[in-house]
Enzyme design. Structure first.
Site, PDB file in Angstrom:
ATOM      1  CE  LYS A 109      61.253 -24.148  66.477  1.00 28.02           C
ATOM      2  NZ  LYS A 109      59.998 -23.893  67.219  1.00 28.02           N
ATOM      3  N   GLY A 130      65.233 -30.762  73.802  1.00 32.68           N
ATOM      4  CA  GLY A 130      63.993 -31.339  73.287  1.00 32.68           C
ATOM      5  C   GLY A 130      64.083 -32.850  73.264  1.00 32.68           C
ATOM      6  CB  SER A 131      62.001 -35.358  71.561  1.00 33.37           C
ATOM      7  OG  SER A 131      62.204 -35.133  70.179  1.00 33.37           O
ATOM      8  CB  VAL A 165      63.576 -33.513  67.547  1.00 29.95           C
ATOM      9  CG1 VAL A 165      63.970 -32.200  66.895  1.00 29.95           C
ATOM     10  CG2 VAL A 165      62.113 -33.838  67.241  1.00 29.95           C
ATOM     11  N   GLY A 166      66.501 -34.413  68.402  1.00 34.39           N
ATOM     12  CA  GLY A 166      67.887 -34.039  68.632  1.00 34.39           C
ATOM     13  C   GLY A 166      68.868 -34.842  67.794  1.00 34.39           C
ATOM     14  CD  GLU A 195      68.499 -31.770  78.905  1.00 38.23           C
ATOM     15  OE1 GLU A 195      68.444 -32.990  79.210  1.00 38.23           O
ATOM     16  OE2 GLU A 195      67.502 -31.037  78.894  1.00 38.23           O
ATOM     17  CB  CYS A 235      64.551 -33.720  80.618  1.00 41.39           C
ATOM     18  SG  CYS A 235      65.286 -32.261  81.357  1.00 41.39           S
ATOM     19  CD  GLU A 250      61.794 -38.173  77.871  1.00 38.87           C
ATOM     20  OE1 GLU A 250      62.211 -37.415  78.776  1.00 38.87           O
ATOM     21  OE2 GLU A 250      62.047 -37.990  76.659  1.00 38.87           O
TER      22      GLU A 250
END
Length: 498
Positions: A172, A225-226, A229-230, A247, A281, A380
């Site tokens: 995805k 990702g962020s 969300v993670g 990550e 990142c 971030e």
């Protein structure tokens, strides 16, 4: 150009019949018309992957690796074509896009070698006429959820190890880079990967991503990702006892000491802070300067930052490309306003920009007089914004470096080997550079971070296979009788071997 899903070896439209337009962030022109998938497409992809798994896992690992080698060669042949599409779709300058593809090439050949190195181990057992070993098994159907900033490199970190280990994959990609993802999958198709082993489903995270997390057949999730969300993904996957690799974000710092090569540190800081428009990142968003050189180095940095040229990444004169979309521009600018309100001094930049009246550009931005506890020094931003923080000593610089909720990458510039090793010992991030910026990881070493950056797993290097395999302990007793471990043992010197 139309971009479709790839399910069970076929390019298919989404069940919803819906499409969306993928834009070039430098020109705001359409790159592709893209399918918008829903839960039904995920279900079809998972069904295909589940059906393919039993056959794929039984293909000898060296033979699985041969397909990876062929994919790697196709990536070599199409490097320039893929790089140009990547630049059109996400905006990074062409040399960086070529590097993105090169990382996938490196991963293909490196992980291909693992087809003959899926190593287990043997160990002595405590009973006579008995043998013990540990071997690796694939997990099953795994989902690889990837971001838009490295749309070929990061999928390669996940998909190549998953496949060589014998898993089947649902890929995805980010909705901002679907065309690059589709061309990457086409490489596998042409390399001879059997139908159902790799499936591509394009659609929004709240629909496609969440469905993958909740689907009972998906056994593992590899996510980049962020952090926001993670964390949510991790919590929901935990309810299903799924294996999850995360990550996520970074708030990386470069430390420049009094004895540093300032010209080298300058070039590295410009690259780490403003390369990929700060959308890495591993990007440097904090610059910790030793007080004796702070004024001089700041002047050098601001002068060079003002000379950076914004524009279309396909143009050879461009130094800094666009941000990924309009929402990213708004987010970056909101942090610039926060920095001003917190009392930081804006030295350059600080404004959204259009190039030829188009695009999602933002000026390279530098703040001075930043305190370590300011939001612009803690959160971030994911854009071309750099905060300068002063330190009285190496010890103070390391404390500042370690004082954020992320722990991905750190950098120290010094010509003192003792300071270098002190920093290597005391910095608490997953990656440490000496006399180099915070970006530039190579695929033969582990990639990942501490604290809010991840959950303990690493990608690439010797750790690449770990997440995608299960350990199986095997005991073979050829004594011809029941031997009970820990019970039927005898004292040293009294063992009877028949």
């Amino acid at each position: 150009m139309q971009v479709r899903n790839y399910i069970n070896g076929k390019w298919v439209e989404a069940r919803s019949g819906e499409w969306y337009v993928d834009l070039n962030p430098a020109t705001e022109e359409p790159v592709a018309e893209v399918v918008k998938s829903d839960e039904r497409d995920v279900a079809a992809a998972v069904e295909a992957a589940e059906a393919a798994f039993e056959k794929w896992r039984k293909v000898p690992a060296p033979k699985r690796a041969e397909i990876l080698y062929r994919a790697g060669q196709l990536l070599v042949e199409r490097k320039e074509q893929l790089a140009r599409l990547l630049t059109q779709e996400m905006g990074k300058i062409l040399p960086e896009a070529r590097g993105d593809v090169q990382e996938a090439i490196d991963m293909a050949f490196y992980i291909g070698g693992e087809g003959r190195r899926l190593l287990g181990y043997t160990a002595p057992v405590e009973l006579p006429n008995k043998f013990g070993m540990a071997i690796r098994d694939p997990i099953g159907v795994v989902a690889c959820i990837t971001p838009w900033n490295f749309p070929i490199a990061i999928p390669s970190w996940k998909i190549f190890p998953a496949l060589v280990a014998g898993n089947t994959v649902i890929f995805k990609p980010a909705t901002d880079t679907p065309a690059t993802a589709a061309e990457f999958v086409r490489i596998f198709e042409e390399a001879g990967l059997p139908p159902g082993v790799l499936n591509l489903v394009i659609g929004p995270g709240p629909t496609v991503g969440n469905t993958l997390v909740e689907h009972p057949t998906v056994k593992a999730i590899s996510f980049t990702g962020s952090t926001e969300v993670g964390r949510d993904l991790y919590a929901r996957a935990a309810r299903h006892l799924k294996r999850v690799s995360l990550e996520m974000g970074g708030k990386n710092a470069i430390i420049v000491m009094e004895d540093a090569n300032l010209e080298l540190a300058l070039e590295a800081t410009l690259w780490a802070a403003f390369g990929t428009t700060g959308q890495r990142c591993t990007a440097c968003s904090r610059l910790i300067l030793h007080k004796p050189i702070k004024e001089k180095f700041t002047e050098m940095l601001v002068e060079r930052a003002k000379q950076l040229r914004l524009g279309n990444g396909l143009e050879p004169t461009t130094d800094v490309g666009p941000l990924i979309n309009e929402a990213a521009v708004r987010k970056v600018h909101s942090y610039v306003e926060i920095g001003k309100a917190e009392g930081a001094r804006l030295l350059c930049g600080g404004n959204p920009v259009k190039v030829n009246g188009k695009g999602f550009f933002y000026e390279p931005t530098i703040f001075d007089q930043v305190r370590p506890d300011m939001r612009i020094a803690q959160e971030e931003i994911f854009g071309p914004v750099l905060s300068i923080i002063e330190a009285e000593s190496l010890e103070e610089a390391i404390r500042i470096n370690n004082s954020v909720n992320y722990g991905l990458s750190s950098s120290l510039f010094t010509q003192d080997v003792n300071k270098a090793f002190q920093a290597i010992r005391d910095i608490t991030t997953g990656i440490v550079y000496i006399n180099h910026g915070t970006t530039g990881a190579e695929i033969q070493f582990p990639f990942g971070g501490t604290r809010g950056t991840g959950n303990g797993h690493r990608e690439a290097g010797l750790t690449a296979i770990e997440f995608f395999t299960e350990w199986k302990a095997v005991y073979v007793d050829y004594s011809g009788r029941l031997q009970r471990a820990q019970i039927d043992t005898t004292a040293f010197g009294q063992v009877s071997v028949q």
